[in-house]
Design a protein around this motif. Sequence first.
Motif, short mmCIF file in Angstrom:
data_model
loop_
_atom_site.label_atom_id
_atom_site.label_comp_id
_atom_site.label_asym_id
_atom_site.label_seq_id
_atom_site.Cartn_x
_atom_site.Cartn_y
_atom_site.Cartn_z
N ALA A 173 -9.89 -45.52 -41.59
CA ALA A 173 -8.55 -45.15 -41.13
C ALA A 173 -8.62 -44.47 -39.76
O ALA A 173 -7.79 -44.73 -38.88
N ILE A 174 -9.60 -43.60 -39.60
CA ILE A 174 -9.77 -42.93 -38.30
C ILE A 174 -9.97 -43.98 -37.20
O ILE A 174 -9.35 -43.92 -36.13
N ALA A 222 -2.41 -39.57 -36.86
CA ALA A 222 -2.69 -39.41 -38.29
C ALA A 222 -2.74 -37.94 -38.64
O ALA A 222 -3.20 -37.12 -37.84
N THR A 223 -2.25 -37.63 -39.82
CA THR A 223 -2.47 -36.28 -40.34
C THR A 223 -3.72 -36.28 -41.22
O THR A 223 -4.09 -37.30 -41.81
N LEU A 248 -13.96 -34.78 -40.58
CA LEU A 248 -14.36 -33.54 -39.90
C LEU A 248 -14.55 -33.78 -38.40
O LEU A 248 -14.15 -32.95 -37.56
N GLN A 249 -15.14 -34.91 -38.08
CA GLN A 249 -15.35 -35.22 -36.66
C GLN A 249 -14.03 -35.45 -35.95
O GLN A 249 -13.82 -34.97 -34.83
N ALA A 250 -13.12 -36.17 -36.58
CA ALA A 250 -11.80 -36.41 -35.96
C ALA A 250 -11.06 -35.09 -35.77
O ALA A 250 -10.47 -34.84 -34.71
N ALA A 251 -11.12 -34.23 -36.79
CA ALA A 251 -10.38 -32.97 -36.74
C ALA A 251 -10.96 -32.01 -35.71
O ALA A 251 -10.27 -31.10 -35.23
N THR A 252 -12.22 -32.19 -35.36
CA THR A 252 -12.85 -31.30 -34.38
C THR A 252 -13.16 -32.03 -33.07
O THR A 252 -13.98 -31.59 -32.28
N SER A 253 -12.47 -33.15 -32.86
CA SER A 253 -12.75 -33.96 -31.66
C SER A 253 -11.90 -33.53 -30.48
O SER A 253 -12.19 -33.88 -29.33
N LYS A 266 -7.53 -44.94 -33.92
CA LYS A 266 -8.06 -44.90 -32.55
C LYS A 266 -7.80 -46.21 -31.81
O LYS A 266 -7.67 -46.21 -30.58
N LYS A 267 -7.75 -47.32 -32.56
CA LYS A 267 -7.51 -48.63 -31.94
C LYS A 267 -6.08 -48.79 -31.45
O LYS A 267 -5.80 -49.67 -30.64
N CYS A 268 -5.17 -47.99 -31.99
CA CYS A 268 -3.77 -48.12 -31.62
C CYS A 268 -3.49 -47.31 -30.35
O CYS A 268 -4.32 -46.53 -29.90
#
Lengths: 368, 368
Positions: B181-182, B194-195, B230-235, B186-188
């Motif tokens: 989903a992440i 996203a939440t 975690l990576q998305a949330a801290t990116s 990112k492709k869009c």
Amino acid sequence: MPPRLFDGLVLPASADFHVHLRDGPMLEAVAPTVASGGVDAIFVMPNLVPPITTVEHALSYKKSIAKYTDAKLLMSLYLHPSITPDTIREAKQAGIYGVKSYPAGVTTNSASGVVDYEQFYPIFEAMQEVDLVLNLHGEAPPGKDITVLNAEEAFLPTLLDLHHRFPRLRIVLEHCTTAAAIEAVKKCGSNVVATITAHHLSIIVDDWAGDPINFCKPVAKLPSDRVALLQAATSGDPRFFLGTDSAPHPLRAKKGGAGPHECGKCAAGVFTQPYATQYVLQAFEDAVNKGIIEKERITASVLEGFLGGFGREFYRIEASGKKIRLSAREEKVRSKLAVGSAGADAASDVVIPFRRDSQIYSLEWLED
Amino acid sequence: MPPRLFDGLVLPASADFHVHLRDGPMLEAVAPTVASGGVDAIFVMPNLVPPITTVEHALSYKKSIAKYTDAKLLMSLYLHPSITPDTIREAKQAGIYGVKSYPAGVTTNSASGVVDYEQFYPIFEAMQEVDLVLNLHGEAPPGKDITVLNAEEAFLPTLLDLHHRFPRLRIVLEHCTTAAAIEAVKKCGSNVVATITAHHLSIIVDDWAGDPINFCKPVAKLPSDRVALLQAATSGDPRFFLGTDSAPHPLRAKKGGAGPHECGKCAAGVFTQPYATQYVLQAFEDAVNKGIIEKERITASVLEGFLGGFGREFYRIEASGKKIRLSAREEKVRSKLAVGSAGADAASDVVIPFRRDSQIYSLEWLED
């Protein structure tokens, strides 16, 4: 109403090569239901509290069970550091059938991905010598990237390793749940077999997600895994046979606590004893009616083999000659089983059977 | 004792872009806890019984909520056949922020693997025109080979299809739980965000297997998925921000029935409202201490963005200017929240918070 495939079917009594009967009032409640599931021989698991690690304990447990059921009882020991090669020889002489291993407490050799059973090699050597069966709970212990979903697949290298080290040791991979496990067993020689439960022929991950009654370990997995189990069970391959892993827990334990403000982990285990044969037939029928497997696979010899013949052959026990008949007349799974003499009042324990209140085949024992 | 990373940290108040507050006594119990989670703005989900499908209902619900919290309230409608393009224009004028879509009742076009939203295209067209946000519960409806594990991934082609058809429509993929989903988000374009919930940053499948309190939909998935979240949330990528999906249920519903002999399906939902900010920080800290993510990722701007800034930017709302301070002094998550004036006696309802009784950051609001 979908077609009923097994109405009027007569079969040899089934055998169930993986059961949990507990002790005390739970044993008293559960053991009599072995017969109602059409079963006349059971392999009894040794995980009492404390576990059965001596021949004496196994034999006294056998006597307790025999008070409540006429089924032939195949007893087992719990693999434990206190067990010696002498225990194994004594067990064989006393008519014990297997030694059950749980991977809890063992460690994984991270280099090879293999669970380290080295401390037990002398035991396995003795078991191989006297021809005692090793019953494996085949899940890798907790570790990085190990989840309830892949713990079984992660254990398979260990199965292959043990088979390689002890090629004459007869091994049962208990309650296998994945396509990968089926393939791994097929890769081994005829000394390695697997039991399959009735409920894993029926359910997938969605059925236990948010439903404590269907929650067990190993957990039910994907639709493709269920297909592989159904195919193995209907293949006529003698390496795959029934072991229900019927595991009764009081409902309060299944729900993670009895009190209205109490919550915790749900006990893992599905209770299938009273309908062992019927659940298997229902799973096959549902799979045929949904187009998952072909009706033609399910011949009399396939059923007789999976439900008892193959297991009896593996454990080298004789069939009793008793017969059962299934009929499709209106019958439903009971909603609960009372534990203890107090009956099913609010304060007492109850056990909830798998697929409670749903349609099920009716089963009767035929006269000798 | 592992290191505490956020002791003394001062942050702007958080915002939570996905909350369930319910109504009646549950609303009364839950809404006041928005503040204790360090949150001053919330996006309120419309799935009451019956769901909120009119502007009038949304506005009266907003009034009810405002009795119990000073947080800024972003209201939404429930996507439903009764909603017309006129409803959408009326909603925009009335200050409604989004329309929530649940895939229940829609069908999957088996050829393309895409959920068929065609009946709603005129609504989406109107939403795009007036710039109202579409909030997607991104799980494919039940179907062959669709399980709780892959329902989100199976929905992603639908997300891409909707984005392609309505490129100016702002879309939130709610409570995303998978690495897939992440990647899809990112492709869009920047219109698609996203939440991520606090609990999906903390738990995996093993944590809800046999634990009703941790069971929610979409279910928590694999360790690798948690790493991706975690990576998305801290990116520092503004397309990913906090929406807790805090979903209070009475404990009896979580356990599948209150009575000692009662059992059924467990209600899906994890209750995180009272510690929304604290749970996120705890998840980040745990991940750093376990070596899952690097401490260096978690800068002040990353935290401020994920915990509120990015969402406020997306929804185009102003920050209140209020500040909160975290401290690592001894504090534990409360064991339960009483619902209704009767309090927490045995007969009353309670809601169990995520990670009950465990260590948590203490949070205070700073003076203006």
